[in-house]
Design an enzyme around this catalytic site. Structure first.
Site, PDB file in Angstrom:
ATOM      1  N   ASP A   1       0.849  -1.207   0.000  1.00  0.00           N
ATOM      2  CA  ASP A   1       0.000   0.000   0.000  1.00  0.00           C
ATOM      3  C   ASP A   1       0.878   1.248   0.000  1.00  0.00           C
ATOM      4  O   ASP A   1       0.602   2.230  -0.699  1.00  0.00           O
ATOM      5  CB  ASP A   1      -0.898  -0.025   1.248  1.00  0.00           C
TER       6      ASP A   1
ATOM      7  N   CYS B   1      -4.227   4.885  -2.810  1.00  0.00           N
ATOM      8  CA  CYS B   1      -4.630   4.023  -3.919  1.00  0.00           C
ATOM      9  C   CYS B   1      -4.989   4.927  -5.086  1.00  0.00           C
ATOM     10  O   CYS B   1      -5.712   5.908  -4.913  1.00  0.00           O
ATOM     11  CB  CYS B   1      -5.849   3.199  -3.468  1.00  0.00           C
TER      12      CYS B   1
ATOM     13  N   HIS C   1      -6.261   4.774   6.932  1.00  0.00           N
ATOM     14  CA  HIS C   1      -5.430   5.786   6.287  1.00  0.00           C
ATOM     15  C   HIS C   1      -5.537   7.049   7.145  1.00  0.00           C
ATOM     16  O   HIS C   1      -6.555   7.291   7.787  1.00  0.00           O
ATOM     17  CB  HIS C   1      -5.885   6.017   4.845  1.00  0.00           C
TER      18      HIS C   1
HETATM   19  P1  HMG Z   1      -9.869  -5.595 -16.076  1.00  0.00           P
HETATM   20  O1  HMG Z   1      -9.298  -4.626 -17.041  1.00  0.00           O
HETATM   21  O2  HMG Z   1     -11.325  -5.537 -15.819  1.00  0.00           O
HETATM   22  O3  HMG Z   1      -9.542  -7.110 -16.342  1.00  0.00           O
HETATM   23  O4  HMG Z   1      -9.049  -5.445 -14.733  1.00  0.00           O
HETATM   24  P2  HMG Z   1      -9.254  -7.988 -17.569  1.00  0.00           P
HETATM   25  O5  HMG Z   1      -9.403  -9.388 -17.070  1.00  0.00           O
HETATM   26  O6  HMG Z   1     -10.069  -7.530 -18.739  1.00  0.00           O
HETATM   27  O7  HMG Z   1      -7.705  -7.732 -17.856  1.00  0.00           O
HETATM   28  C1  HMG Z   1      -7.213  -6.558 -18.440  1.00  0.00           C
HETATM   29  C2  HMG Z   1      -5.733  -6.737 -18.710  1.00  0.00           C
HETATM   30  O8  HMG Z   1      -5.038  -6.968 -17.470  1.00  0.00           O
HETATM   31  C3  HMG Z   1      -5.430  -7.948 -19.570  1.00  0.00           C
HETATM   32  O9  HMG Z   1      -4.239  -7.643 -20.268  1.00  0.00           O
HETATM   33  C4  HMG Z   1      -5.147  -9.037 -18.580  1.00  0.00           C
HETATM   34  O10 HMG Z   1      -4.310 -10.050 -19.082  1.00  0.00           O
HETATM   35  C5  HMG Z   1      -4.421  -8.256 -17.496  1.00  0.00           C
HETATM   36  P3  HMG Z   1      -4.265  -7.231 -21.801  1.00  0.00           P
HETATM   37  O11 HMG Z   1      -4.766  -8.462 -22.488  1.00  0.00           O
HETATM   38  O12 HMG Z   1      -5.215  -6.076 -21.930  1.00  0.00           O
HETATM   39  O13 HMG Z   1      -2.836  -6.878 -22.087  1.00  0.00           O
HETATM   40  N1  HMG Z   1      -4.566  -8.861 -16.176  1.00  0.00           N
HETATM   41  C6  HMG Z   1      -3.531  -9.164 -15.388  1.00  0.00           C
HETATM   42  N2  HMG Z   1      -2.212  -9.050 -15.569  1.00  0.00           N
HETATM   43  C7  HMG Z   1      -1.418  -9.459 -14.569  1.00  0.00           C
HETATM   44  N3  HMG Z   1      -1.901  -9.951 -13.401  1.00  0.00           N
HETATM   45  C8  HMG Z   1      -3.222 -10.062 -13.188  1.00  0.00           C
HETATM   46  C9  HMG Z   1      -4.092  -9.669 -14.212  1.00  0.00           C
HETATM   47  N4  HMG Z   1      -5.428  -9.655 -14.328  1.00  0.00           N
HETATM   48  C10 HMG Z   1      -5.700  -9.167 -15.541  1.00  0.00           C
HETATM   49  N5  HMG Z   1      -3.675 -10.528 -12.030  1.00  0.00           N
HETATM   50  C11 HMG Z   1      -8.271  -6.143 -12.576  1.00  0.00           C
HETATM   51  C12 HMG Z   1      -9.439  -6.100 -13.562  1.00  0.00           C
HETATM   52  C13 HMG Z   1      -8.814  -6.620 -11.256  1.00  0.00           C
HETATM   53  C14 HMG Z   1      -7.224  -7.123 -13.102  1.00  0.00           C
HETATM   54  C15 HMG Z   1      -7.632  -4.722 -12.484  1.00  0.00           C
HETATM   55  O14 HMG Z   1      -8.647  -3.774 -12.278  1.00  0.00           O
HETATM   56  C16 HMG Z   1      -6.638  -4.633 -11.370  1.00  0.00           C
HETATM   57  O15 HMG Z   1      -5.590  -5.257 -11.407  1.00  0.00           O
HETATM   58  N6  HMG Z   1      -6.929  -3.828 -10.313  1.00  0.00           N
HETATM   59  C17 HMG Z   1      -6.074  -3.719  -9.155  1.00  0.00           C
HETATM   60  C18 HMG Z   1      -6.270  -2.389  -8.514  1.00  0.00           C
HETATM   61  C19 HMG Z   1      -5.418  -2.292  -7.252  1.00  0.00           C
HETATM   62  O16 HMG Z   1      -4.472  -3.033  -7.060  1.00  0.00           O
HETATM   63  N7  HMG Z   1      -5.771  -1.328  -6.376  1.00  0.00           N
HETATM   64  C20 HMG Z   1      -5.037  -1.107  -5.169  1.00  0.00           C
HETATM   65  C21 HMG Z   1      -5.207  -2.177  -4.163  1.00  0.00           C
HETATM   66  S1  HMG Z   1      -6.690  -2.023  -3.209  1.00  0.00           S
HETATM   67  C22 HMG Z   1      -6.259  -0.885  -1.961  1.00  0.00           C
HETATM   68  O17 HMG Z   1      -5.236  -0.272  -2.040  1.00  0.00           O
HETATM   69  C23 HMG Z   1      -7.139  -0.771  -0.759  1.00  0.00           C
HETATM   70  C24 HMG Z   1      -6.548  -1.461   0.478  1.00  0.00           C
HETATM   71  O18 HMG Z   1      -5.296  -0.890   0.825  1.00  0.00           O
HETATM   72  C25 HMG Z   1      -7.502  -1.334   1.670  1.00  0.00           C
HETATM   73  C26 HMG Z   1      -8.003   0.090   1.897  1.00  0.00           C
HETATM   74  O19 HMG Z   1      -7.197   1.023   1.953  1.00  0.00           O
HETATM   75  O20 HMG Z   1      -9.224   0.211   2.034  1.00  0.00           O
HETATM   76  C27 HMG Z   1      -6.334  -2.965   0.225  1.00  0.00           C
HETATM   77 MG    MG Z   2      -5.078   0.968   1.908  1.00  0.00          MG
END
Ligand code: HMG
Ligand code: MG
Length: 301
Positions: free
Chosen positions: A15, A240, A209
């Site tokens: 994070d 984020c 946060h």
């Molecule tokens: P999408 O675009 O809907 O998914 O993303 P998709 O399945 O259509 O995939 C799009 C592209 O991503 C494709 O590649 C996939 O192969 C690739 P392309 O063919 O276009 O080149 N892909 C991946 N590549 C590597 N690893 C993977 C993966 N999955 C798909 N796992 C998805 C949906 C969920 C993948 C995307 O939106 C994503 O990765 N989001 C992550 C966002 C994130 O990490 N946010 C921060 C964390 S949450 C947070 O910080 C809150 C927390 O701290 C708690 C709080 O504070 O409340 C936890």
């Molecule tokens: Mg967080």
């Protein structure tokens, strides 16, 4: 070694760094994780196996996990949003995973491009596989206190999502104040609802946060309600890209200092933790902004 009173769950490498714009080298990240383990942290969230387009800063997750020198007794959880992420995490040697959704539909859509229901469906196989492998797992409920897109969040929604994650089989849920809007009364309201729904304190962690400076007050409120696991980021970085307006996580050094003054054991050496905090500030080339990072611990001269 006896179990500490409170688990300090470090999220700095994940994070803390995920929202940094300038690329950070894998070596500097690995050094950070090493310094955190040196300080006594036993749960260090290392990185995320998400789309590299969604979070470019953590695009080196495969390399980082493969090169990570694990210490005995230290857990290195990683975020996994789907089957693809799980496959990558397993190939890189991960054995503790976190799935992540939210109590607000709007944030879930922006963050992972799914509805809450779709996210629970996508996580099902991830959590089942983790359990089959004997891995530890956690589920995040973000925006439990407020959403950057839709505003106030009903505690009933938090309870519902937390329950759905627990039914999937995660070991614990972490309740997130993603944009740092909660105060202690909100903590009592939301945690009160979770506890009233029968979710035990041992299945709950709090993830604050510190956007508006209320994180430590919120920790105090949660401690009084029996919570014994807190997420924090050494150096106080965090945020984020899909949560506009969010600032850093509660700083681990600030949390550790508070726990010390509360007489609660936590297993972390504050002086060594500050070495890790300074590593973050050196790496990011900006001064350490945390309270305890600036003042240090307190002891008689
Ligand atoms: P999408 O675009 O809907 O998914 O993303 P998709 O399945 O259509 O995939 C799009 C592209 O991503 C494709 O590649 C996939 O192969 C690739 P392309 O063919 O276009 O080149 N892909 C991946 N590549 C590597 N690893 C993977 C993966 N999955 C798909 N796992 C998805 C949906 C969920 C993948 C995307 O939106 C994503 O990765 N989001 C992550 C966002 C994130 O990490 N946010 C921060 C964390 S949450 C947070 O910080 C809150 C927390 O701290 C708690 C709080 O504070 O409340 C936890
Ligand atoms: Mg967080």
């Amino acid at each position: 070694m006896s179990e500490p009173d409170v688990r300090v769950y470090e999220v700095g490498p994940r994070d803390g760094l995920q929202n940094e714009a300038a690329p950070i080298g894998t070596d500097a990240k690995l050094r950070f994780i090493e310094l955190l383990a040196d300080a006594g942290l036993r749960e260090i969230e290392a990185t995320s196996f998400v789309s590299p387009r969604a979070i470019p800063q953590l695009a080196d997750a495969d390399d980082l996990m493969a090169r990570l020198e694990r210490r005995d007794g230290v857990r290195y959880p990683v975020l996994v949003p789907n089957a693809r992420g799980l496959e990558r995490a397993e190939a890189a040697g991960a054995d503790a995973v976190c799935v992540f959704t939210a109590a607000s539909e709007a944030f879930t859509q922006h963050n992972i491009n799914m509805s809450i229901a779709e996210s629970i469906e996508a996580f099902g196989p991830v959590v089942v596989t983790a359990r089959d492998r004997g891995w530890w797992s956690r589920g995040y409920v973000s925006t439990a206190f407020g959403c950057p897109y839709s505003g106030e969040v009903d505690e009933a929604a938090v309870v519902d999502v937390a329950n759905r994650l627990l039914v999937l089989g995660v070991d614990e849920v972490s309740i997130g104040d993603t944009i740092g809007v909660a105060g202690p009364a909100d903590v009592r309201r939301v945690l009160g609802a979770l506890l009233a729904a029968g979710i035990g304190t041992e299945r709950l962690a709090m993830h604050f946060h510190d956007t508006r400076g209320t994180a430590l007050a919120n920790v105090s409120a949660a401690l009084e309600l029996g919570i014994r696991c807190f997420d924090a980021s050494t150096g106080g970085t965090g945020g984020c890209p899909y949560a506009p307006g969010a600032a850093g996580n509660l700083a681990t050094e600030d949390l550790v200092y508070l726990l010390e003054r509360e007489g609660l054991s936590h297993g972390v050496d504050l002086d060594r933790l500050l070495v890790a905090a300074r590593h973050v500030s050196d790496t990011l080339a900006r001064p350490l902004g945390t309270k305890v990072g600036q003042a240090g611990g307190w002891r008689l001269p």
